[in-house]
Write a protein that holds these residues in place. Structure first.
Motif, PDB file in Angstrom:
ATOM      1  N   ASP A  15      16.136  -9.654   4.382  1.00 42.68           N
ATOM      2  CA  ASP A  15      15.528 -10.227   5.590  1.00 42.68           C
ATOM      3  C   ASP A  15      15.656  -9.274   6.772  1.00 42.68           C
ATOM      4  OD1 ASP A  15      14.889 -12.499   4.142  1.00 42.68           O
ATOM      5  OD2 ASP A  15      16.557 -13.698   4.940  1.00 42.68           O
ATOM      6  N   ASP A  16      16.825  -8.667   6.931  1.00 44.86           N
ATOM      7  CA  ASP A  16      17.058  -7.713   8.018  1.00 44.86           C
ATOM      8  C   ASP A  16      16.054  -6.562   7.934  1.00 44.86           C
ATOM      9  OD1 ASP A  16      18.352  -5.072   9.029  1.00 44.86           O
ATOM     10  OD2 ASP A  16      19.621  -6.612   9.938  1.00 44.86           O
ATOM     11  N   LEU A  17      15.912  -5.992   6.746  1.00 46.69           N
ATOM     12  CA  LEU A  17      15.010  -4.849   6.572  1.00 46.69           C
ATOM     13  C   LEU A  17      13.548  -5.251   6.759  1.00 46.69           C
ATOM     14  CD1 LEU A  17      16.906  -3.251   3.601  1.00 46.69           C
ATOM     15  CD2 LEU A  17      16.690  -2.278   5.888  1.00 46.69           C
ATOM     16  N   HIS A  18      13.163  -6.416   6.250  1.00 46.83           N
ATOM     17  CA  HIS A  18      11.770  -6.863   6.402  1.00 46.83           C
ATOM     18  C   HIS A  18      11.425  -7.117   7.866  1.00 46.83           C
ATOM     19  CE1 HIS A  18      11.528  -8.160   1.932  1.00 46.83           C
ATOM     20  NE2 HIS A  18      11.242  -6.891   2.105  1.00 46.83           N
TER      21      HIS A  18
ATOM     22  N   ALA B 227      23.027   0.278   6.609  1.00 46.67           N
ATOM     23  CA  ALA B 227      23.148  -0.244   7.973  1.00 46.67           C
ATOM     24  C   ALA B 227      22.840  -1.744   8.010  1.00 46.67           C
ATOM     25  CB  ALA B 227      22.215   0.520   8.913  1.00 46.67           C
ATOM     26  N   ALA B 228      21.831  -2.173   7.267  1.00 42.89           N
ATOM     27  CA  ALA B 228      21.498  -3.604   7.195  1.00 42.89           C
ATOM     28  C   ALA B 228      22.641  -4.377   6.550  1.00 42.89           C
ATOM     29  CB  ALA B 228      20.205  -3.806   6.417  1.00 42.89           C
ATOM     30  N   ALA B 229      23.228  -3.804   5.508  1.00 43.18           N
ATOM     31  CA  ALA B 229      24.359  -4.465   4.837  1.00 43.18           C
ATOM     32  C   ALA B 229      25.527  -4.632   5.815  1.00 43.18           C
ATOM     33  CB  ALA B 229      24.790  -3.662   3.613  1.00 43.18           C
ATOM     34  N   GLU B 230      25.783  -3.627   6.628  1.00 47.36           N
ATOM     35  CA  GLU B 230      26.860  -3.721   7.621  1.00 47.36           C
ATOM     36  C   GLU B 230      26.574  -4.826   8.627  1.00 47.36           C
ATOM     37  OE1 GLU B 230      27.607   0.148   9.294  1.00 47.36           O
ATOM     38  OE2 GLU B 230      28.316   0.944   7.377  1.00 47.36           O
ATOM     39  N   ARG B 231      25.317  -4.962   9.039  1.00 47.97           N
ATOM     40  CA  ARG B 231      24.952  -6.042   9.965  1.00 47.97           C
ATOM     41  C   ARG B 231      25.130  -7.404   9.310  1.00 47.97           C
ATOM     42  NH1 ARG B 231      21.228  -2.061  11.445  1.00 47.97           N
ATOM     43  NH2 ARG B 231      19.592  -2.816  10.038  1.00 47.97           N
ATOM     44  N   CYS B 232      25.073  -7.437   7.978  1.00 50.65           N
ATOM     45  CA  CYS B 232      25.266  -8.681   7.218  1.00 50.65           C
ATOM     46  C   CYS B 232      26.729  -8.884   6.823  1.00 50.65           C
ATOM     47  CB  CYS B 232      24.375  -8.677   5.979  1.00 50.65           C
ATOM     48  SG  CYS B 232      22.614  -8.792   6.367  1.00 50.65           S
ATOM     49  N   GLY B 233      27.620  -8.035   7.321  1.00 45.00           N
ATOM     50  CA  GLY B 233      29.042  -8.191   7.069  1.00 45.00           C
ATOM     51  C   GLY B 233      29.544  -7.572   5.779  1.00 45.00           C
ATOM     52  N   ILE B 234      28.770  -6.653   5.210  1.00 40.91           N
ATOM     53  CA  ILE B 234      29.159  -6.011   3.953  1.00 40.91           C
ATOM     54  C   ILE B 234      29.481  -4.555   4.235  1.00 40.91           C
ATOM     55  CG2 ILE B 234      28.477  -5.500   1.580  1.00 40.91           C
ATOM     56  CD1 ILE B 234      26.261  -7.683   2.020  1.00 40.91           C
ATOM     57  N   ARG B 235      30.725  -4.189   4.026  1.00 40.29           N
ATOM     58  CA  ARG B 235      31.148  -2.805   4.262  1.00 40.29           C
ATOM     59  C   ARG B 235      31.117  -2.015   2.967  1.00 40.29           C
ATOM     60  NH1 ARG B 235      35.989  -3.387   8.614  1.00 40.29           N
ATOM     61  NH2 ARG B 235      34.583  -3.830  10.330  1.00 40.29           N
TER      62      ARG B 235
ATOM     63  N   GLY C 218       0.812  -1.210   0.000  1.00 36.47           N
ATOM     64  CA  GLY C 218       0.000   0.000   0.000  1.00 36.47           C
ATOM     65  C   GLY C 218       0.845   1.259   0.000  1.00 36.47           C
ATOM     66  N   GLU C 219       0.185   2.379  -0.046  1.00 40.73           N
ATOM     67  CA  GLU C 219       0.870   3.664  -0.082  1.00 40.73           C
ATOM     68  C   GLU C 219       1.519   4.021   1.248  1.00 40.73           C
ATOM     69  OE1 GLU C 219       1.492   5.876  -2.606  1.00 40.73           O
ATOM     70  OE2 GLU C 219       0.827   4.216  -3.843  1.00 40.73           O
ATOM     71  N   ASP C 220       1.036   3.426   2.343  1.00 39.10           N
ATOM     72  CA  ASP C 220       1.552   3.768   3.658  1.00 39.10           C
ATOM     73  C   ASP C 220       2.745   2.908   4.073  1.00 39.10           C
ATOM     74  OD1 ASP C 220      -0.372   5.748   3.978  1.00 39.10           O
ATOM     75  OD2 ASP C 220      -1.823   4.329   4.801  1.00 39.10           O
ATOM     76  N   ALA C 221       3.215   2.061   3.185  1.00 41.13           N
ATOM     77  CA  ALA C 221       4.341   1.192   3.509  1.00 41.13           C
ATOM     78  C   ALA C 221       5.564   2.037   3.872  1.00 41.13           C
ATOM     79  CB  ALA C 221       4.664   0.285   2.332  1.00 41.13           C
ATOM     80  N   LEU C 222       6.334   1.529   4.775  1.00 40.97           N
ATOM     81  CA  LEU C 222       7.573   2.198   5.154  1.00 40.97           C
ATOM     82  C   LEU C 222       8.680   1.658   4.257  1.00 40.97           C
ATOM     83  CD1 LEU C 222       7.301   2.052   9.037  1.00 40.97           C
ATOM     84  CD2 LEU C 222       6.926   4.002   7.543  1.00 40.97           C
ATOM     85  N   TRP C 223       9.166   2.491   3.376  1.00 38.04           N
ATOM     86  CA  TRP C 223      10.208   2.089   2.442  1.00 38.04           C
ATOM     87  C   TRP C 223      11.561   2.423   3.038  1.00 38.04           C
ATOM     88  CZ3 TRP C 223       9.309  -0.749  -1.820  1.00 38.04           C
ATOM     89  CH2 TRP C 223       7.979  -0.868  -2.218  1.00 38.04           C
ATOM     90  N   ALA C 224      12.495   1.494   2.914  1.00 40.42           N
ATOM     91  CA  ALA C 224      13.833   1.679   3.460  1.00 40.42           C
ATOM     92  C   ALA C 224      14.558   2.819   2.746  1.00 40.42           C
ATOM     93  CB  ALA C 224      14.635   0.395   3.321  1.00 40.42           C
ATOM     94  N   THR C 225      15.272   3.593   3.520  1.00 32.05           N
ATOM     95  CA  THR C 225      16.112   4.658   2.974  1.00 32.05           C
ATOM     96  C   THR C 225      17.475   4.063   2.613  1.00 32.05           C
ATOM     97  OG1 THR C 225      17.074   5.242   5.111  1.00 32.05           O
ATOM     98  CG2 THR C 225      14.999   6.361   4.489  1.00 32.05           C
ATOM     99  N   PRO C 226      18.253   4.763   1.809  1.00 35.16           N
ATOM    100  CA  PRO C 226      19.599   4.265   1.509  1.00 35.16           C
ATOM    101  C   PRO C 226      20.419   4.026   2.780  1.00 35.16           C
ATOM    102  CG  PRO C 226      19.057   6.080   0.051  1.00 35.16           C
ATOM    103  CD  PRO C 226      17.954   5.993   1.063  1.00 35.16           C
TER     104      PRO C 226
END
Length: 84
Positions: A73-76, A34-42, A21-29
């Motif tokens: 998965d982290d973001l979801h 930050a999620a990539a860093e938690r997954c070990g990607i710098r 829907g239109e009210d979904a919270l979309w991830a910012t860059p």
């Protein structure tokens, strides 16, 4: 019938989530990085995908990559939508 099939194919491949829907919270860059860093990607660089952002890890399959899936998965889990 063909039009409906074409629509479904496009929406599936374009990252469209009909339930978001239109009210979904979309991830910012920044949230994607930050999620990539938690997954070990710098030094991760999100990919611009129309008006949204995607988290494609270079060299990985977009749908099955282990690091890519970790980011999504982290973001979801945070309730954030990300284009795939």
């Amino acid at each position: 019938m063909r039009l409906a099939a074409a629509f479904l194919l496009c929406t599936a491949s374009c990252g469209f989530d009909p339930d978001a829907g239109e009210d979904a919270l979309w991830a910012t860059p920044e949230q994607i990085v930050a999620a990539a860093e938690r997954c070990g990607i710098r030094d991760f660089k999100p990919t611009k995908a129309n008006a949204r952002w995607a988290a494609y890890v270079p060299g990985e399959d977009v749908q099955t990559g282990t690091k890519t899936n970790c980011i999504y998965d982290d973001l979801h889990k945070q309730g954030l939508q990300v284009t795939r």
